[in-house]
Design an enzyme around this catalytic site. Structure first.
Site, short mmCIF file in Angstrom:
data_model
loop_
_atom_site.label_atom_id
_atom_site.label_comp_id
_atom_site.label_asym_id
_atom_site.label_seq_id
_atom_site.Cartn_x
_atom_site.Cartn_y
_atom_site.Cartn_z
N ASP A 89 -26.54 -1.19 -5.72
CA ASP A 89 -27.14 -2.37 -6.33
C ASP A 89 -26.63 -3.61 -5.60
O ASP A 89 -25.72 -3.54 -4.78
CB ASP A 89 -26.85 -2.43 -7.83
CG ASP A 89 -25.36 -2.53 -8.15
OD1 ASP A 89 -24.59 -2.92 -7.26
OD2 ASP A 89 -24.98 -2.24 -9.29
N GLY A 92 -25.81 -8.46 -8.21
CA GLY A 92 -26.34 -9.55 -9.01
C GLY A 92 -26.05 -9.41 -10.49
O GLY A 92 -25.61 -10.36 -11.14
N PHE A 93 -26.27 -8.22 -11.05
CA PHE A 93 -26.06 -8.04 -12.48
C PHE A 93 -24.61 -8.31 -12.87
O PHE A 93 -24.33 -8.98 -13.87
CB PHE A 93 -26.46 -6.62 -12.91
CG PHE A 93 -26.25 -6.36 -14.37
CD1 PHE A 93 -27.19 -6.78 -15.31
CD2 PHE A 93 -25.11 -5.71 -14.83
CE1 PHE A 93 -27.00 -6.56 -16.67
CE2 PHE A 93 -24.91 -5.48 -16.19
CZ PHE A 93 -25.86 -5.90 -17.10
N GLY A 221 -33.44 -6.64 -15.32
CA GLY A 221 -33.24 -7.55 -16.45
C GLY A 221 -33.72 -7.04 -17.79
O GLY A 221 -33.92 -7.82 -18.72
N ASP A 271 -31.61 4.73 -13.53
CA ASP A 271 -30.16 4.87 -13.52
C ASP A 271 -29.64 4.32 -14.83
O ASP A 271 -30.27 3.47 -15.45
CB ASP A 271 -29.53 4.11 -12.36
CG ASP A 271 -29.34 2.63 -12.69
OD1 ASP A 271 -28.21 2.22 -13.01
OD2 ASP A 271 -30.34 1.88 -12.67
N CYS A 309 -27.98 25.18 -21.96
CA CYS A 309 -27.44 24.45 -20.81
C CYS A 309 -26.67 25.36 -19.85
O CYS A 309 -25.95 26.27 -20.28
CB CYS A 309 -26.53 23.33 -21.31
SG CYS A 309 -25.87 22.28 -20.00
N CYS A 311 -24.58 23.94 -17.43
CA CYS A 311 -23.54 23.13 -16.81
C CYS A 311 -22.20 23.86 -16.87
O CYS A 311 -22.03 24.81 -17.64
CB CYS A 311 -23.44 21.77 -17.50
SG CYS A 311 -22.47 21.78 -19.05
N CYS A 314 -20.70 24.16 -20.50
CA CYS A 314 -21.38 25.10 -21.40
C CYS A 314 -21.24 26.55 -20.95
O CYS A 314 -21.26 27.46 -21.78
CB CYS A 314 -22.86 24.72 -21.52
SG CYS A 314 -23.14 23.20 -22.46
N HIS A 340 -21.34 17.62 -18.57
CA HIS A 340 -22.45 18.09 -19.42
C HIS A 340 -23.56 17.06 -19.51
O HIS A 340 -24.74 17.38 -19.31
CB HIS A 340 -21.95 18.44 -20.82
CG HIS A 340 -23.08 18.71 -21.76
ND1 HIS A 340 -23.78 19.90 -21.79
CD2 HIS A 340 -23.70 17.90 -22.67
CE1 HIS A 340 -24.76 19.82 -22.67
NE2 HIS A 340 -24.73 18.61 -23.23
#
Length: 377
Positions: A89, A92-93, A221, A271, A309, A311, A314, A340
């Site tokens: 990014d 700015g944020f 924004g 994101d 799941c 992952c 799990c 997870h």
């Protein structure tokens, strides 16, 4: 670079190609703010849980360890040992969130570091040079992210300034890519649509930036406190004016239902820090809804977090064990929970893409939009 393979309504199924590989879209980018996912998750872990694009933060990496140092180490890909696509990014944020510590001028923004208070200047050119040093595949334009709500006249002036800043970003980004020591000469640039919660300003700004030579466009924004329906209304207003042949990125969004609804409105990239942040506090996502793993009811529960799941958490541990780790203050609790939740988000995108491939996205939307954000029965 970007190809729309098929559509269902306004939802798009595509493929994005950049110097460090290919990503299937719609895609959720896993947020590694300072070159790592909070919760002790590594680049190797990201591969295991299905991450396609990693996102890092220009502001934080500029302050520490410093973008010039990252460049000397061969760029952020090499430094963090991630060989897939990466977005940074613009900073700015973060800069504009330091409202009490910054001063905005046409040239850029002067602000105080949250680390040590030293004064720093960042404008379009500086942001482009920092991101060039980091060597990401996608650099984001430097923009002003205003508070919602803000006065109409201020937001209008901010949009106009953000447009001028984008023109400067384009020129400096091109110059950086042409330097002989550029870390990633194929780095792309995405412009950002602003306009607060004013639909007319959003549309005006999108029409202004759409003809500019950017590789993609983001809606910025939003998801900063406004009602969810307002966010959807803004996407509905802006989307018809976004180029059809370029990626569309909704910045900082959001919940699983937000993502499903935004895909239905034509968005390709997402994101959010939410899945990792929620995980670190024990809120976990399942295909039946959310659970709070810290609750007493999981004390003797030998089931995995989610029976559907795959992952690492799990596949290897029970709810009872993960709850115990949180109660004991063990770092492993956060690591397993973050793995997870990020796996869940990446799997959510896999299922969205599969539904689009099969022409069943609207059925998927009806079943899961809303359900995934509510507490599990």
């Amino acid at each position: 670079m970007f190809e729309v393979l098929k559509t269902e309504g306004r939802a798009r199924r595509g493929v994005f190609t950049c110097p460090h590989g290919v990503a299937q879209t719609p895609v959720f980018m896993n947020v590694g703010t300072q070159g790592a996912i909070k919760g002790a998750v590594s680049a190797q872990d990201l591969k295991e849980i299905g991450c396609q694009i990693e996102l890092s933060n220009t502001y934080h990496l500029h302050l520490r360890p410093g973008d010039q140092l990252v460049k000397e180490l061969g760029g952020l890909h090499k430094m963090m040992n991630w060989d897939g696509p990466m977005l940074t990014d613009s900073g700015g944020f973060q800069v504009f969130s330091l409202s009490a510590l910054r001063k905005i001028k046409e040239e850029g923004v002067t602000f105080a570091s949250h680390l040590d208070g030293r004064r720093i200047f960042m404008g379009p050119e500086e942001s482009m040079r920092i991101q060039s040093n980091l060597g990401s595949d996608i650099a984001m334009a430097f923009d002003e992210c205003v508070e919602n709500p803000s006065p109409y006249e201020y937001v209008k002036a901010s949009c106009e300034r953000t447009y001028r800043w984008l023109e400067r970003c384009i020129a400096e980004h091109r110059r950086c890519n042409e330097q002989p020591d550029c870390v990633n000469p194929g780095q792309m640039l995405f412009g950002i649509n602003q306009g607060g919660t004013y639909e007319d300003l959003r549309v005006w700004h999108m029409k202004q930036i759409a003809p500019l030579p950017c590789d993609g466009f983001a809606i910025g924004g939003l998801a900063v406190g406004e009602p969810t329906q307002t966010m959807y209304d803004i996407i509905d207003a802006v989307e018809p004016h976004m180029p059809k042949d370029k990626p569309r990125y909704l910045m900082g969004v959001g919940t699983p239902s937000n993502i499903i609804e935004a895909v239905a409105r034509g968005v390709d990239f997402f994101d959010c820090v939410m899945p990792a942040r929620n995980a670190r506090h024990g809120k976990l996502y399942t295909w039946e809804g959310t659970i709070n793993i810290k609750n007493e009811k999981h004390k003797l529960d030998q089931r995995p977090i989610d029976t559907q799941c795959t992952c690492p958490a799990c596949q290897n541990y029970s709810r009872a064990y993960v709850r115990h780790l949180f109660a004991a203050g063990e770092m492993l609790a956060m690591r397993l929970a973050v793995l997870h939740n990020l796996h869940f988000y990446n799997e959510l995108m896999v299922r969205i893409r599969q539904a689009l491939d099969e022409g069943t996205f609207e059925e998927f939307r009806r079943e899961y939009s809303g359900k995934l954000d509510r507490p599990a029965p």
